[in-house]
Scaffold this motif. Structure first.
Motif, PDB file in Angstrom:
ATOM      1  N   GLU A   1       0.823  -1.210   0.000  1.00  0.00           N
ATOM      2  CA  GLU A   1       0.000   0.000   0.000  1.00  0.00           C
ATOM      3  C   GLU A   1       0.859   1.263   0.000  1.00  0.00           C
ATOM      4  N   GLU A   2       1.957   1.221   0.741  1.00  0.00           N
ATOM      5  CA  GLU A   2       2.875   2.358   0.736  1.00  0.00           C
ATOM      6  C   GLU A   2       3.512   2.523  -0.647  1.00  0.00           C
ATOM      7  N   SER A   3       3.866   1.409  -1.282  1.00  0.00           N
ATOM      8  CA  SER A   3       4.481   1.467  -2.609  1.00  0.00           C
ATOM      9  C   SER A   3       3.501   2.001  -3.647  1.00  0.00           C
TER      10      SER A   3
ATOM     11  N   ASN B   1       0.981   3.976  -3.063  1.00  0.00           N
ATOM     12  CA  ASN B   1       0.750   5.389  -2.774  1.00  0.00           C
ATOM     13  C   ASN B   1       1.904   6.258  -3.278  1.00  0.00           C
ATOM     14  N   ASN B   2       3.135   5.741  -3.121  1.00  0.00           N
ATOM     15  CA  ASN B   2       4.319   6.490  -3.547  1.00  0.00           C
ATOM     16  C   ASN B   2       4.710   6.216  -4.996  1.00  0.00           C
TER      17      ASN B   2
ATOM     18  N   SER C   1       7.106  -5.016  -4.430  1.00  0.00           N
ATOM     19  CA  SER C   1       6.156  -5.163  -3.321  1.00  0.00           C
ATOM     20  C   SER C   1       5.018  -6.094  -3.703  1.00  0.00           C
TER      21      SER C   1
END
Length: 280
Positions: free
Chosen positions: A110-112, A114-115, A122
């Motif tokens: 989710e962080e990947s 988003n960024n 991931s």
């Protein structure tokens, strides 16, 4: 068919070569090739762990083929584990740790997303993690079935086992403002369907029509808490039930996160599976 069906009963005996074929399209109602892959690759890994089976995946939607002899060897190993509390405790610990790794992999994905950085790496980690979790389904279902004869439903509820349906309902009733809607969509909305397509609970327009709740939708966090357990059997029952609920939640969360990736890359969300993604 229901998620609770005994997977090892839902097989085809191919008489031509006396093999066993799992076709998950006959077992589950889902709109995603990827979701069928979750089950098929998970089963293939479980068979490998149980009986060192390396039989082939069939290049289709969620199919696995195994010799009848090797399949019976895997079932015998499951019976051996389920008949030995010490072995079963080890498997429950493995299930718990696999779930925790999957939770971490989803956070990273989710962080990947988003960024928009390291997304593919991931994605592969999350896929491998969900397969690790799915690789305990046969053992957990057989053990749960056996223990259900010894422990009634009322007692299981007393152990504090989480329920994904209750979690969904409770958080829906907390929605009060737009911040709650956004948080609910990310953390819980995907739980209302077995499909990859967006659910009604992922629609800001629909959620804004609900009666205002008490507010305070927060990120999902479900701890492993067996403090209500009074015996080793209680702990095993709790662990199996916790695994079953968390597996359901995080296989669906993984499916949703893959959908987000597909949408970013403009892939067909229904027809894209691991073959198209990873060349497996």
């Amino acid at each position: 068919m229901a998620e609770s069906e005994r997977m090892y009963d839902m097989v085809l005996n191919y008489l031509k070569d006396n093999s066993i074929i799992y076709d998950f399209q006959l077992i589950y109602d889902t709109d995603s090739k990827l979701h069928f892959d979750f089950y098929a690759y998970g089963l293939a890994k479980e068979l490998q762990l149980l009986a060192n089976v390396n039989d082939k995946m069939i290049p289709a939607y969620g199919m696995v083929k195994i010799s009848k002899e090797k399949y019976q060897k895997a079932l015998d190993k499951i019976d051996l584990i389920c008949d030995d509390y010490n072995l079963l405790i080890i498997e429950v610990e493995n299930m718990k740790n696999a779930i925790k790794r999957l939770i971490g992999a989803n956070i990273l994905l989710e962080e990947s997303l988003n960024n928009e950085k390291d997304m593919f790496e991931s994605l592969k980690l999350c896929f491998n993690s969900v397969i690790d979790v799915m690789a305990y389904r046969m053992i957990s279902e057989k053990a749960s079935e056996m223990l259900a004869e010894c422990v009634n439903i009322e007692h299981i509820s007393e152990l504090g086992v989480p329920s994904y349906l209750l979690i969904l309902k409770q958080n829906k009733e907390k929605i009060k403002n737009n911040d709650d809607i956004i948080m609910f969509i990310k953390e819980y909305g995907y739980l209302s369907s077995f499909n990859i397509a967006p659910t009604l609970y992922e629609s800001e327009k629909y959620l804004s029509t609900l009666n205002k709740g008490c507010g305070g939708v927060i990120p999902m966090h479900i701890s492993y808490d067996d403090s209500y357990c009074k015996s080793d059997m209680d702990k095993i029952v709790y662990g199996l039930s916790w695994y079953s609920e968390l597996r359901h939640i995080y296989q669906l969360r993984t499916l949703r996160n893959f959908r987000w990736y597909f949408e970013k890359k403009r892939f067909d969300i229904h027809k894209t599976g691991v073959g198209e993604l990873f060349g497996l």
